[in-house]
Enzyme design. Sequence first.
Site, PDB file in Angstrom:
ATOM      1  N   THR A  32       0.847  -1.200   0.000  1.00 61.21           N
ATOM      2  CA  THR A  32       0.000   0.000   0.000  1.00 61.21           C
ATOM      3  C   THR A  32       0.880   1.245   0.000  1.00 61.21           C
ATOM      4  OG1 THR A  32      -1.788  -1.134   1.132  1.00 61.21           O
ATOM      5  CG2 THR A  32      -1.731   1.254   1.374  1.00 61.21           C
ATOM      6  N   GLY A  88       5.835  -0.861   0.445  1.00 62.21           N
ATOM      7  CA  GLY A  88       6.628   0.326   0.747  1.00 62.21           C
ATOM      8  C   GLY A  88       7.019   0.366   2.211  1.00 62.21           C
ATOM      9  N   ASP A  90       8.099   3.462   5.569  1.00 61.55           N
ATOM     10  CA  ASP A  90       8.318   4.865   5.960  1.00 61.55           C
ATOM     11  C   ASP A  90       9.751   5.088   6.406  1.00 61.55           C
ATOM     12  OD1 ASP A  90       5.622   5.568   5.477  1.00 61.55           O
ATOM     13  OD2 ASP A  90       5.115   4.454   7.267  1.00 61.55           O
ATOM     14  N   GLU A 109      -0.905  -5.169   6.261  1.00 61.42           N
ATOM     15  CA  GLU A 109       0.432  -5.363   5.680  1.00 61.42           C
ATOM     16  C   GLU A 109       1.218  -6.400   6.470  1.00 61.42           C
ATOM     17  OE1 GLU A 109       1.102  -0.926   3.746  1.00 61.42           O
ATOM     18  OE2 GLU A 109       1.698  -1.274   5.808  1.00 61.42           O
TER      19      GLU A 109
HETATM   20  C1  5RP Z   1       1.084   2.081   4.360  1.00 66.51           C
HETATM   21  C2  5RP Z   1       2.550   1.906   4.395  1.00 66.51           C
HETATM   22  C3  5RP Z   1       3.305   2.412   3.216  1.00 66.51           C
HETATM   23  O1  5RP Z   1       3.918   1.326   2.599  1.00 66.51           O
HETATM   24  C4  5RP Z   1       4.301   3.418   3.674  1.00 66.51           C
HETATM   25  O2  5RP Z   1       3.589   4.454   4.349  1.00 66.51           O
HETATM   26  C5  5RP Z   1       5.073   4.015   2.515  1.00 66.51           C
HETATM   27  O3  5RP Z   1       4.225   4.775   1.721  1.00 66.51           O
HETATM   28  P1  5RP Z   1       4.789   5.617   0.498  1.00 66.51           P
HETATM   29  O4  5RP Z   1       5.353   4.635  -0.479  1.00 66.51           O
HETATM   30  O5  5RP Z   1       3.582   6.361  -0.026  1.00 66.51           O
HETATM   31  O6  5RP Z   1       5.823   6.562   1.033  1.00 66.51           O
HETATM   32  O7  5RP Z   1       3.135   1.387   5.309  1.00 66.51           O
HETATM   33  O8  5RP Z   1       0.504   1.641   5.540  1.00 66.51           O
END
Ligand code: 5RP
Length: 231
Positions: A32, A88, A90, A109
């Site tokens: 996501t 993905g 953070d 996830e």
């Molecule tokens: C969602 C997540 C995403 O994978 C994470 O926030 C990274 O998002 P992005 O690729 O938009 O920076 O953990 O719950």
Amino acid sequence: MSSTRDPDADKRLAALAAVAEVEAGMLVGLGTGSTARHAIDAVGALIAKGMRLRAVATSLASARQAEGVGIPLLDMADTAAVDLTIDGTDEVDSALIAIKGAGGAMLREKVVAAASARMVVIADGSKRVARLGAAPLPVEVVPFALASVRARIAALGAEPMLRMADDGPYRTDQGNAVFDCRFGTVPDPRGLAARLQAIPGLVGHGLFLDEIACAYIAADGVVSRIERPVQ
Ligand code: 5RP
């Protein structure tokens, strides 16, 4: 850690590097977020070229995108094992411990990651950190337990901020609330994860300790692959 001139181009590069691991017949876990979106598009392109694949999605948003690009989806409720998950992050450190959940999907996830033979994360260079904790740690909380969980998290030393949407408190795909918690740097992620998991009503958190096998990080057009050493 590393600056990126075009983070979205780097996100796409990292996603394409990870999708190169996808093989015919696999059941793929779809992550996501804005980086995972590139991977979902690339998996859809493989199917359009004739590769036989199925997938499970880690959020309703990713499921909608996957359906739009022609990826056959299974229900995770009926799925015990996934071959390869691409998601993905953070933040991720050199030990492949990560903070996830800015998109609010960390519970699904983690369920999908834990069922996966291999999980890889994809990111632009800004997500690679020496120490976890600049990003807030999201925790998912059943609404009934909001006040008691808030007090317990505060007692652990964080400042829990209730995540808001335009129309009121943010809700996850399960209908739960999210606290974004600033603990400062996280020197002991395993200890913190254990303390969070012990809080009644806290049903998930964004610390990924052992799930991630590999990270593809793209910075300024160059993709680095970091594999977890075989234990
Ligand atoms: C969602 C997540 C995403 O994978 C994470 O926030 C990274 O998002 P992005 O690729 O938009 O920076 O953990 O719950």
